[in-house]
Design an enzyme around this catalytic site. Structure first.
Site, PDB file in Angstrom:
ATOM      1  N   ASP A  89       0.839  -1.448  -0.142  1.00 44.78           N
ATOM      2  CA  ASP A  89       0.005  -0.095  -0.019  1.00 44.78           C
ATOM      3  C   ASP A  89       0.822   1.231   0.056  1.00 44.78           C
ATOM      4  O   ASP A  89       1.959   1.167   0.742  1.00 44.78           O
ATOM      5  CB  ASP A  89      -0.993   0.076   1.260  1.00 44.78           C
ATOM      6  CG  ASP A  89      -1.974   1.083   0.761  1.00 44.78           C
ATOM      7  OD1 ASP A  89      -3.450   0.523   0.904  1.00 44.78           O
ATOM      8  OD2 ASP A  89      -1.812   2.116   1.263  1.00 44.78           O
ATOM      9  N   ASN A 147     -13.052  -2.930   2.555  1.00 46.79           N
ATOM     10  CA  ASN A 147     -13.902  -1.866   2.647  1.00 46.79           C
ATOM     11  C   ASN A 147     -15.023  -1.928   1.604  1.00 46.79           C
ATOM     12  O   ASN A 147     -14.369  -1.861   0.262  1.00 46.79           O
ATOM     13  CB  ASN A 147     -13.245  -0.385   2.541  1.00 46.79           C
ATOM     14  CG  ASN A 147     -12.336  -0.524   3.994  1.00 46.79           C
ATOM     15  OD1 ASN A 147     -12.790  -0.846   4.905  1.00 46.79           O
ATOM     16  ND2 ASN A 147     -11.073   0.243   3.441  1.00 46.79           N
ATOM     17  N   GLN A 181     -14.211   2.558   1.308  1.00 45.50           N
ATOM     18  CA  GLN A 181     -13.754   2.276  -0.156  1.00 45.50           C
ATOM     19  C   GLN A 181     -13.436   3.642  -0.889  1.00 45.50           C
ATOM     20  O   GLN A 181     -14.489   4.233  -1.131  1.00 45.50           O
ATOM     21  CB  GLN A 181     -14.525   1.254  -0.790  1.00 45.50           C
ATOM     22  CG  GLN A 181     -13.841   0.757  -2.118  1.00 45.50           C
ATOM     23  CD  GLN A 181     -14.809  -0.525  -2.786  1.00 45.50           C
ATOM     24  OE1 GLN A 181     -15.749  -0.701  -2.176  1.00 45.50           O
ATOM     25  NE2 GLN A 181     -14.169  -0.782  -3.758  1.00 45.50           N
ATOM     26  N   VAL A 215     -11.111   3.200  -3.641  1.00 42.49           N
ATOM     27  CA  VAL A 215     -10.637   2.575  -4.810  1.00 42.49           C
ATOM     28  C   VAL A 215     -11.850   1.533  -5.299  1.00 42.49           C
ATOM     29  O   VAL A 215     -11.675   0.521  -4.709  1.00 42.49           O
ATOM     30  CB  VAL A 215      -9.166   1.900  -5.019  1.00 42.49           C
ATOM     31  CG1 VAL A 215      -8.844   1.337  -6.481  1.00 42.49           C
ATOM     32  CG2 VAL A 215      -8.243   2.953  -4.625  1.00 42.49           C
ATOM     33  N   HIS A 222     -10.338  -5.241  -3.365  1.00 46.95           N
ATOM     34  CA  HIS A 222      -8.948  -5.444  -2.803  1.00 46.95           C
ATOM     35  C   HIS A 222      -9.036  -5.896  -1.655  1.00 46.95           C
ATOM     36  O   HIS A 222      -9.953  -5.219  -0.694  1.00 46.95           O
ATOM     37  CB  HIS A 222      -7.892  -4.105  -3.261  1.00 46.95           C
ATOM     38  CG  HIS A 222      -8.488  -3.101  -2.523  1.00 46.95           C
ATOM     39  ND1 HIS A 222      -9.426  -2.016  -3.189  1.00 46.95           N
ATOM     40  CD2 HIS A 222      -8.533  -2.136  -1.451  1.00 46.95           C
ATOM     41  CE1 HIS A 222     -10.015  -1.146  -2.779  1.00 46.95           C
ATOM     42  NE2 HIS A 222      -9.223  -1.094  -1.364  1.00 46.95           N
ATOM     43  N   HIS A 276      -7.027  -5.587   2.127  1.00 48.48           N
ATOM     44  CA  HIS A 276      -5.959  -5.000   2.866  1.00 48.48           C
ATOM     45  C   HIS A 276      -5.436  -6.301   3.764  1.00 48.48           C
ATOM     46  O   HIS A 276      -6.190  -6.910   4.353  1.00 48.48           O
ATOM     47  CB  HIS A 276      -6.434  -3.953   3.751  1.00 48.48           C
ATOM     48  CG  HIS A 276      -7.035  -2.841   3.024  1.00 48.48           C
ATOM     49  ND1 HIS A 276      -6.201  -1.608   2.895  1.00 48.48           N
ATOM     50  CD2 HIS A 276      -8.284  -2.523   2.464  1.00 48.48           C
ATOM     51  CE1 HIS A 276      -7.041  -0.673   2.177  1.00 48.48           C
ATOM     52  NE2 HIS A 276      -8.307  -1.133   2.231  1.00 48.48           N
TER      53      HIS A 276
END
Ligand code: 5GP
Length: 113
Positions: A30, A86, A93, A95, A99, A101
């Site tokens: 990240d 998220n 969220q 993006v 995905h 994390h």
């Protein structure tokens, strides 16, 4: 359809530090880590949110979990890490390309904020 940020990273148009790549997903560091380990596991398929998944995504979603396990272990945090997805702007969220994390390396409080 314009490419998502993560598609641009997959296509080499935006630099990122890769820790894993396979035919189904990538994992990168990240850019703004919240812990000593903060990775993103990202499917190549550009699904905007987890709630957009369909039954055909079952194997892909399982694969993402196994890759999260692997990258956490590879970084030395296989025994204690947190996975976060998220889903939606109100849940944090930013993006809109699914995905996971992978966060580890400091005490993680519960419940999250
Ligand atoms: P979200 O808020 O959607 O759950 O998470 C998006 C994550 O992407 C954030 O943790 C943010 O720091 C990360 N991010 C945003 N832009 C970039 C980028 O250009 N490169 C990388 N490696 N991570 C990014």
């Amino acid at each position: 359809m314009s490419k998502t940020l993560f598609e641009k990273i997959m296509d080499g148009e935006i630099p990122a530090e890769f820790v894993h790549q396979d035919e189904h997903c990538i994992a990168i560091k990240d850019i703004n880590p919240t812990a000593p380990l903060h990775l993103l596991v990202i499917p190549r398929k550009p699904m905007p949110r987890l709630c957009d998944a369909v039954p055909e995504d079952q194997a892909l979603l399982g694969h993402l979990l196994l890759v999260a396990n692997q990258v956490a272990a590879d970084a030395g945090y296989g025994e204690a890490f947190r996975l976060v997805i998220n889903n939606g702007a109100a849940a944090g969220q930013s993006v809109f390309h699914l995905h996971l994390h992978v966060i580890a390396g400091r005490p993680l409080k519960w419940p999250p904020g």
